[in-house]
Design a protein around this motif. Structure first.
Motif, PDB file in Angstrom:
ATOM      1  N   PHE A   1     -28.830  22.809  44.578  1.00 27.95           N
ATOM      2  CA  PHE A   1     -29.846  21.947  43.993  1.00 27.95           C
ATOM      3  C   PHE A   1     -30.183  20.959  44.865  1.00 27.95           C
ATOM      4  O   PHE A   1     -31.470  20.345  44.604  1.00 27.95           O
ATOM      5  N   LYS A   2     -29.504  20.406  45.577  1.00 31.78           N
ATOM      6  CA  LYS A   2     -30.002  19.408  46.598  1.00 31.78           C
ATOM      7  C   LYS A   2     -31.139  19.745  47.359  1.00 31.78           C
ATOM      8  O   LYS A   2     -31.818  19.053  47.925  1.00 31.78           O
ATOM      9  N   LYS A   3     -31.313  21.097  47.812  1.00 28.17           N
ATOM     10  CA  LYS A   3     -32.329  21.821  48.829  1.00 28.17           C
ATOM     11  C   LYS A   3     -33.418  21.642  47.925  1.00 28.17           C
ATOM     12  O   LYS A   3     -34.483  21.270  48.607  1.00 28.17           O
ATOM     13  N   LYS A   4     -33.488  21.725  46.705  1.00 28.95           N
ATOM     14  CA  LYS A   4     -34.806  22.106  45.811  1.00 28.95           C
ATOM     15  C   LYS A   4     -35.288  20.879  45.350  1.00 28.95           C
ATOM     16  O   LYS A   4     -36.331  20.327  45.214  1.00 28.95           O
ATOM     17  N   TYR A   5     -34.460  20.151  44.472  1.00 29.35           N
ATOM     18  CA  TYR A   5     -34.940  18.878  43.930  1.00 29.35           C
ATOM     19  C   TYR A   5     -33.627  17.885  43.858  1.00 29.35           C
ATOM     20  O   TYR A   5     -33.198  17.437  43.214  1.00 29.35           O
ATOM     21  N   SER A   6     -33.350  17.467  45.037  1.00 32.09           N
ATOM     22  CA  SER A   6     -32.385  16.484  45.518  1.00 32.09           C
ATOM     23  C   SER A   6     -32.795  14.940  44.786  1.00 32.09           C
ATOM     24  O   SER A   6     -31.484  14.182  44.983  1.00 32.09           O
ATOM     25  N   SER A   7     -33.802  14.552  44.624  1.00 35.83           N
ATOM     26  CA  SER A   7     -33.985  13.418  44.186  1.00 35.83           C
ATOM     27  C   SER A   7     -33.952  13.209  42.771  1.00 35.83           C
ATOM     28  O   SER A   7     -34.186  11.981  42.154  1.00 35.83           O
ATOM     29  N   THR A   8     -33.557  14.194  41.925  1.00 39.89           N
ATOM     30  CA  THR A   8     -33.445  14.276  40.714  1.00 39.89           C
ATOM     31  C   THR A   8     -32.501  13.245  40.102  1.00 39.89           C
ATOM     32  O   THR A   8     -31.169  13.296  40.419  1.00 39.89           O
ATOM     33  N   ARG A   9     -32.841  12.281  39.228  1.00 40.94           N
ATOM     34  CA  ARG A   9     -32.109  11.343  38.810  1.00 40.94           C
ATOM     35  C   ARG A   9     -31.722  11.750  37.074  1.00 40.94           C
ATOM     36  O   ARG A   9     -30.666  11.706  36.786  1.00 40.94           O
ATOM     37  N   VAL A  10     -32.592  12.440  36.537  1.00 43.76           N
ATOM     38  CA  VAL A  10     -32.287  12.937  35.203  1.00 43.76           C
ATOM     39  C   VAL A  10     -33.353  14.030  34.769  1.00 43.76           C
ATOM     40  O   VAL A  10     -34.181  14.170  35.280  1.00 43.76           O
ATOM     41  N   ILE A  11     -32.958  15.024  33.911  1.00 43.56           N
ATOM     42  CA  ILE A  11     -33.526  16.081  33.080  1.00 43.56           C
ATOM     43  C   ILE A  11     -33.342  15.839  31.840  1.00 43.56           C
ATOM     44  O   ILE A  11     -32.532  15.503  31.261  1.00 43.56           O
ATOM     45  N   ILE A  12     -34.917  15.652  31.531  1.00 43.88           N
ATOM     46  CA  ILE A  12     -34.949  15.253  29.878  1.00 43.88           C
ATOM     47  C   ILE A  12     -35.652  16.326  29.137  1.00 43.88           C
ATOM     48  O   ILE A  12     -36.435  17.454  29.499  1.00 43.88           O
ATOM     49  N   ASP A  13     -35.318  16.086  27.633  1.00 41.76           N
ATOM     50  CA  ASP A  13     -35.857  17.017  26.805  1.00 41.76           C
ATOM     51  C   ASP A  13     -35.694  16.345  25.354  1.00 41.76           C
ATOM     52  O   ASP A  13     -34.920  15.433  25.386  1.00 41.76           O
ATOM     53  N   TRP A  14     -36.544  16.832  24.395  1.00 42.12           N
ATOM     54  CA  TRP A  14     -36.252  16.274  23.108  1.00 42.12           C
ATOM     55  C   TRP A  14     -35.660  17.359  22.242  1.00 42.12           C
ATOM     56  O   TRP A  14     -35.844  18.504  22.216  1.00 42.12           O
TER      57      TRP A  14
ATOM     58  N   ASN B   1     -38.127   7.053  45.270  1.00 41.01           N
ATOM     59  CA  ASN B   1     -37.759   8.455  45.436  1.00 41.01           C
ATOM     60  C   ASN B   1     -37.065   9.181  44.425  1.00 41.01           C
ATOM     61  O   ASN B   1     -36.702  10.387  44.581  1.00 41.01           O
ATOM     62  N   ASP B   2     -36.690   8.478  43.358  1.00 38.80           N
ATOM     63  CA  ASP B   2     -35.909   9.372  42.150  1.00 38.80           C
ATOM     64  C   ASP B   2     -36.951  10.134  41.514  1.00 38.80           C
ATOM     65  O   ASP B   2     -38.156   9.793  41.685  1.00 38.80           O
ATOM     66  N   SER B   3     -36.728  11.283  41.026  1.00 43.56           N
ATOM     67  CA  SER B   3     -37.570  12.043  40.278  1.00 43.56           C
ATOM     68  C   SER B   3     -36.884  12.555  38.818  1.00 43.56           C
ATOM     69  O   SER B   3     -35.617  12.263  38.949  1.00 43.56           O
ATOM     70  N   VAL B   4     -37.653  12.793  37.917  1.00 43.25           N
ATOM     71  CA  VAL B   4     -37.394  13.316  36.479  1.00 43.25           C
ATOM     72  C   VAL B   4     -37.800  14.827  36.511  1.00 43.25           C
ATOM     73  O   VAL B   4     -38.979  15.048  36.791  1.00 43.25           O
ATOM     74  N   ILE B   5     -36.916  15.685  35.828  1.00 43.60           N
ATOM     75  CA  ILE B   5     -37.294  16.893  35.682  1.00 43.60           C
ATOM     76  C   ILE B   5     -37.369  16.878  34.167  1.00 43.60           C
ATOM     77  O   ILE B   5     -37.064  16.490  33.474  1.00 43.60           O
ATOM     78  N   ALA B   6     -38.601  17.660  33.678  1.00 44.92           N
ATOM     79  CA  ALA B   6     -38.875  17.737  32.214  1.00 44.92           C
ATOM     80  C   ALA B   6     -39.868  18.958  31.744  1.00 44.92           C
ATOM     81  O   ALA B   6     -40.407  19.736  32.722  1.00 44.92           O
ATOM     82  N   ASP B   7     -39.969  19.190  30.788  1.00 49.21           N
ATOM     83  CA  ASP B   7     -40.879  20.606  30.204  1.00 49.21           C
ATOM     84  C   ASP B   7     -42.468  19.960  30.319  1.00 49.21           C
ATOM     85  O   ASP B   7     -42.796  18.726  30.616  1.00 49.21           O
ATOM     86  N   LYS B   8     -43.379  20.908  30.137  1.00 46.17           N
ATOM     87  CA  LYS B   8     -44.940  20.531  30.223  1.00 46.17           C
ATOM     88  C   LYS B   8     -45.481  19.432  29.191  1.00 46.17           C
ATOM     89  O   LYS B   8     -46.249  18.812  29.552  1.00 46.17           O
ATOM     90  N   GLY B   9     -44.595  19.540  28.274  1.00 48.36           N
ATOM     91  CA  GLY B   9     -45.014  18.423  27.226  1.00 48.36           C
ATOM     92  C   GLY B   9     -44.965  16.918  27.527  1.00 48.36           C
ATOM     93  O   GLY B   9     -45.631  15.817  26.852  1.00 48.36           O
ATOM     94  N   PHE B  10     -44.084  16.774  28.610  1.00 53.04           N
ATOM     95  CA  PHE B  10     -43.841  15.294  28.986  1.00 53.04           C
ATOM     96  C   PHE B  10     -44.864  14.950  30.424  1.00 53.04           C
ATOM     97  O   PHE B  10     -44.451  14.891  31.515  1.00 53.04           O
ATOM     98  N   THR B  11     -46.022  14.505  29.851  1.00 54.08           N
ATOM     99  CA  THR B  11     -47.020  14.308  30.908  1.00 54.08           C
ATOM    100  C   THR B  11     -46.972  12.685  30.973  1.00 54.08           C
ATOM    101  O   THR B  11     -47.691  11.867  30.585  1.00 54.08           O
ATOM    102  N   ILE B  12     -45.820  12.257  31.537  1.00 59.05           N
ATOM    103  CA  ILE B  12     -45.615  10.695  31.743  1.00 59.05           C
ATOM    104  C   ILE B  12     -45.788  10.272  33.197  1.00 59.05           C
ATOM    105  O   ILE B  12     -45.126   9.150  33.571  1.00 59.05           O
TER     106      ILE B  12
END
Length: 195
Positions: A5-18, A86-97
């Motif tokens: 996970f660190k290699k691909k998206y190491s800056s991820t702070r949170v993964i969101i969905d509703w 440099n944090d990042s958020v992972i989300a589905d396509k609907g989250f255009t934020i």
């Protein structure tokens, strides 16, 4: 966070969905219009965020079904989280934020097809990897729903309690065994996971 996970998206702070909680359809046309969702028809919905290790780190209150994913994120206090540069958020396509995130925070969502009829190989791979990470927040949502507290439709007279019930879901979930084991986190980088 696993090494893969660190290699691909190491800056991820949170993964969101509703997710949604079904509620009784009111007879009032005004209230019915507020609860109505083109997607689920009669729901309230809320935002959940998990850490890359699988713990629920954010849960919003529930909102009426007519609200958009973007509007939920704006209203629920998500942007008040203690993000760092440099944090990042992972989300589905609907989250255009992306434009709403704090300065220095990036958004990783699957690429849109746009005007072309076929996705490039690079975009297809990115979509597969992000989807394999988003599946963990969906699994967290399913584990919450496995408490079966709100299996049916919430009666209108209990709508005042639904946010408290929702919060208890998340608290109970965080004391359960972690959903992301090292093997699952390593597998997710290759587009697969084990349940």
């Amino acid at each position: 966070m696993s090494d893969d996970f660190k290699k691909k998206y190491s800056s991820t702070r949170v993964i969101i969905d509703w997710t949604e909680v079904r509620c009784q359809v009111p007879s009032s046309l005004q209230l019915n219009g507020e609860l109505f969702s083109n997607y689920k028809h009669h729901t309230t919905q809320g935002l959940i965020g998990i850490s890359p290790r699988g713990a629920i780190t954010f849960i919003s209150q529930l909102y009426t079904g007519s609200i958009s994913d973007q509007e939920i994120v704006v209203r629920c206090g998500f942007f008040d989280l203690p993000f760092e540069d440099n944090d990042s958020v992972i989300a589905d396509k609907g989250f255009t934020i992306q434009d709403l995130l704090p300065l220095g925070v990036s958004l990783n969502i699957p690429p849109f097809l746009g005007s072309s009829s076929q996705m490039s190989a690079e975009d297809a791979l990115k979509t597969q990897v992000i989807a394999s990470l988003c599946i963990h927040v969906e699994r967290a949502i399913n584990k919450i729903k496995n408490f079966h507290i709100c299996d049916g439709v919430i009666p209108l007279h209990q709508l005042g309690l639904v946010n408290q019930i929702w919060a208890v879901y998340a608290i109970l979930w965080n004391v359960q065994p972690n959903i992301i084991t090292r093997a699952q986190a390593i597998g997710c980088g290759h587009g697969s996971y084990s349940v």
